[in-house]
Design an enzyme around this catalytic site. Structure first.
Site, PDB file in Angstrom:
ATOM      1  N   SER A  45      42.923  48.395  32.171  1.00 23.85           N
ATOM      2  CA  SER A  45      43.450  47.735  33.428  1.00 23.85           C
ATOM      3  C   SER A  45      42.100  47.276  33.808  1.00 23.85           C
ATOM      4  CB  SER A  45      43.807  48.890  34.069  1.00 23.85           C
ATOM      5  OG  SER A  45      42.817  49.885  34.203  1.00 23.85           O
ATOM      6  N   HIS A  57      48.235  44.837  29.277  1.00 22.08           N
ATOM      7  CA  HIS A  57      48.180  45.563  30.294  1.00 22.08           C
ATOM      8  C   HIS A  57      49.486  46.155  30.789  1.00 22.08           C
ATOM      9  CE1 HIS A  57      46.716  46.681  34.878  1.00 22.08           C
ATOM     10  NE2 HIS A  57      46.782  47.570  33.880  1.00 22.08           N
ATOM     11  N   GLU A  95      50.899  42.497  31.962  1.00 22.58           N
ATOM     12  CA  GLU A  95      49.911  41.518  31.990  1.00 22.58           C
ATOM     13  C   GLU A  95      49.385  41.220  30.395  1.00 22.58           C
ATOM     14  OE1 GLU A  95      47.314  41.205  35.878  1.00 22.58           O
ATOM     15  OE2 GLU A  95      47.201  43.349  34.975  1.00 22.58           O
ATOM     16  N   ASN A 107      45.097  44.030  39.482  1.00 18.79           N
ATOM     17  CA  ASN A 107      44.235  44.927  40.126  1.00 18.79           C
ATOM     18  C   ASN A 107      43.091  44.139  40.916  1.00 18.79           C
ATOM     19  OD1 ASN A 107      44.945  47.513  39.332  1.00 18.79           O
ATOM     20  ND2 ASN A 107      44.087  47.499  37.361  1.00 18.79           N
TER      21      ASN A 107
END
Length: 716
Positions: free
Chosen positions: A429, A450, A462, A500
């Site tokens: 992440s 991800h 992702e 993120n």
């Protein structure tokens, strides 16, 4: 042949029964303008034949009709009310023409009959489904209601209560459930479908079945006593509002339409539906939800295209068991790709297998699977303490602890055991894919993958492209993610990747409010109830884990020191330093316990307030507008930066990442749809009010230029 067009063919069968077959170019039938016009012309041709005694509707595809062509919606809904009303009245005239034919009609339903497809079958006298059929009216999921007579005919066929459940939930119905409520008259095997429909029509022609009485019921007011009707609709409104809430007006509008039309005949009832449809079609919610549907189609289209370049993934492996590894293994195996789950510790393997077994047991308990299927999926997961079984994997997903050195070591190790053309992906992440690629001999076969936690629930993956990742590598991982039932978006490598990277500026805005004395519970309430997030920032941090948040925040500060660097402790630091890690140890911003039913319970904890007061002083109240502005502006600007820098390829993919990865309120459509709805110039003016708070609140030059030109991110 009675009639032929590119989308519809009509022929005469034995016993003077006509067969109208929907068979558009492409893989499915849709109700676009061309098909609607063809149906109108076909019905005119049928009416001109004096010898026809009955009509059966069929499909030349594996499905009946999947619904309206939603790609036409946004342009159509942007038209004036008068234009929209004219279109919907013309469309309904076609369905009325079908319903008013002077002989019995039947639909032979296979596969999907959704939206306009469902409204087509409701206009016929009889409906026969095969065992593959799925029937429903999903329009409320798009922020609208059925517009081709669905709210009028369905209640008169299956009763108001059943119809309201179908319409307000928008769920597809299985054929056996449709049969129970009378939406279909029979369910047969696929090979018997057309013959069964024709036999029913023969019985109707022979007056063994009263097709005229059935038709009359659809033309007439609902047969509901006044008191029963009042109770039924009052109950429905309460139940629907409890689920849909204030942000999604379509389900409540559907209840009102059915209620208002209950005492009316077909013509007046349809007018009520038309007016409500037009009103909803003009809402920002409809635009947002239709936009999400179209964005989802775009992302799936890209994934399908990637499948042509992709390596065929027949087997996979995940390195690192536990909850995350077990979740990945479950997802892969349950969707048909056998997977090796490798770990260095037997307890971790036991935990991973236990996680997969728990998820499968829940499926069995809910009737969505069987013990036999569960056993088959578990047999598709091979636990291993060494690399030997991994050597045959086409794709290997590394999911060990989130530490660069550990991941680099594991990646270097596994590369020695797998085949030369195996693809290796890291489930990380925060750690740079380009950095991890340095540990590999063949970085071109490496990328990021991800997953979001919990893996079985979160739809997004992702796929992170490193500077050396080959197109085949990216395409193969995208295809594998799709095969797992996930929605993949491809992003380029940067700190935090996409999701993120845009989440932590939102947390920074939240931290800023707390540093000035803001109340985290009050902020959560505003962001949940008013903005529409499933969880406010404090609750989300508790669920993610304050240790995880603390680590990721440090990564972001290092990656973007000008905007995300910190001069002192913030609320996340305060919680972390006091060992308040969130749900995982029962205390974070909130305190967590288990209720009498064994479900997690969240309570406000005075200790949190004491710690924050010691760090930041007395509490201060902020109004809702300021709370929303100060948390959302940083997220929005960072999302725009990601588009401008090419981290994410398009507004559509960015918005899907936010909706599927973070739970961004679907009724707002994602950041770019939200910006377009608000007006880019209005957003820039709002951000400028808060620009003194730092770089996270300062818009880019390109945004300012777009605002000056009255531009938008989506093309209408």
């Amino acid at each position: 042949m009675i009639y032929q067009s590119p989308t519809i063919q009509v022929e005469l069968l034995e016993d003077n029964i006509a067969k109208l077959c929907f068979n558009a170019p492409g893989s499915v039938n849709k109700f676009d303008r061309e098909t609607l016009a063809s149906l109108d012309a076909a019905l005119d041709s049928i009416k001109q034949q004096s010898n026809i005694q009955a009509l059966v509707l069929t499909s030349g595809k594996d499905t009946f009709i999947v619904g309206a062509d939603i790609t036409e919606f946004l342009g159509l809904f942007a038209q004036d009310d008068a234009v929209l009303l004219s279109w919907i009245e013309q469309a309904n005239a076609v369905f009325n023409k079908l319903e008013d034919l002077p002989f019995p009609t039947a639909s032979a339903i296979k596969g999907f009959a959704l939206g306009g497809g469902c409204e087509t079958i409701l206009a016929t006298d009889f409906r026969i489904a095969d065992t593959t059929a799925k029937i429903g009216l999903p329009e409320t999921k798009l922020g609208i209601i059925p517009g081709f007579g669905g709210t009028v005919r369905l209640p008169r066929v299956i009763g108001a209560d059943n119809a309201l459940e179908w319409i307000t939930t928008g769920k597809d119905q299985r054929p056996e459930d449709a049969l129970k409520v009378g939406a279909v008259d029979a369910v047969v095997a696929p090979e018997a479908l057309e013959a069964a429909a024709i036999q029913m029509l023969k019985d109707a022609v022979a007056e063994k079945l009263d097709w005229q009485a059935r038709r009359q019921r659809k033309m007439s007011p609902l047969t509901l006593p006044k008191l029963e009707a009042m109770m039924s609709f009052t109950t429905a409104k309460g139940m629907v509002f409890a689920v849909a809430g204030k942000h999604y007006p379509a389900p409540m509008a559907a209840v009102s339409v059915v209620e208002q039309a209950a005492t009316k005949g077909r013509s007046d009832a349809l007018q009520i539906e038309h007016q409500a449809f037009i009103k909803l079609a003009k809402t920002d919610v409809a635009k947002a939800l239709i936009g999400i549907f179209l964005n989802d189609q775009l992302v799936k289209g890209k994934a399908k295209k990637a499948g042509k370049l992709a390596k065929d993934v027949k087997s996979a492996a995940v390195l690192g068991a536990g909850i995350m590894g077990g979740g990945i293994a479950y997802q892969s195996a349950s969707k048909g790709t056998p997977i090796v789950m490798k770990d260095i510790a037997q307890p971790a393997l036991d935990l991973g297998l236990g996680e997969a077994a728990k998820l499968l047991s829940a499926q069995v308990a809910r009737g969505r699977s069987t013990p036999e299927k569960m056993a088959k999926v578990l047999n598709n997961i091979t636990p291993a303490l060494d690399y030997a079984p991994v050597k045959h994997a086409d794709v290997v997903v590394e999911a060990v602890v989130e530490h660069p050195k550990v991941k680099a070591q594991v990646l270097a190790e596994v590369e020695q055991y797998v085949s030369e053309d195996a693809i290796i992906a890291s489930n990380t992440s925060t750690i740079s894919i380009n950095l991890l690629a340095k540990s590999m001999k063949k970085p071109e076969r490496f990328c990021g993958m991800h997953f979001f936690n919990p893996v079985h629930k979160m739809p997004l993956v992702e796929v992170i492209r490193g500077e050396h990742s080959s197109e085949e590598t990216i395409a193969s991982v995208v295809a594998y993610a799709s095969k797992m039932g996930k929605t993949p978006i491809v992003v380029n490598d940067c700190p935090g990747f996409f999701v993120n990277r845009v989440l932590f500026p939102y947390f920074a805005g939240f931290n800023g409010l707390l540093a000035e004395g803001g109340d985290f519970a009050a902020i959560d309430k505003v962001m949940e109830k008013q903005f529409g997030w499933p969880m406010g920032p404090a609750y989300l941090l508790d669920v993610v884990g304050l240790d995880t948040g603390h680590h990721a925040q440090a990564v972001m500060a290092e990656g973007f020191p000008d905007r995300m660097g910190k001069s002192g402790n913030d609320a996340i630091d305060v919680m972390f330093e006091n060992k308040r890690l969130g749900q995982k140890n029962g205390k974070g911003f909130y305190a967590y316990s288990v209720d009498s039913r064994g479900k997690p319970k969240k309570d406000v904890d005075p200790t949190s307030y004491e710690l924050l007061k010691a760090a930041f002083g007395e509490q201060k109240a902020f109004d809702a507008d300021e709370i929303i502005a100060r948390t959302m502006i940083p997220m929005i600007i960072e999302t725009v930066r990601c588009l401008e820098e090419g981290i994410v390829a398009s507004p559509a993919e960015a918005d899907m990442g936010l909706v599927y990865g973070l739970g961004f309120p679907p009724f707002r459509g994602g950041v770019f749809r939200y910006l377009d709805t608000m007006g880019v110039a209005n957003f820039v003016a709002l951000a400028d009010k808060y620009a003194h708070l730092g770089g996270l609140y300062q818009v880019t030059d390109a945004m300012r230029a777009l605002a000056a030109n009255n531009g938008s991110y989506y093309q209408a």
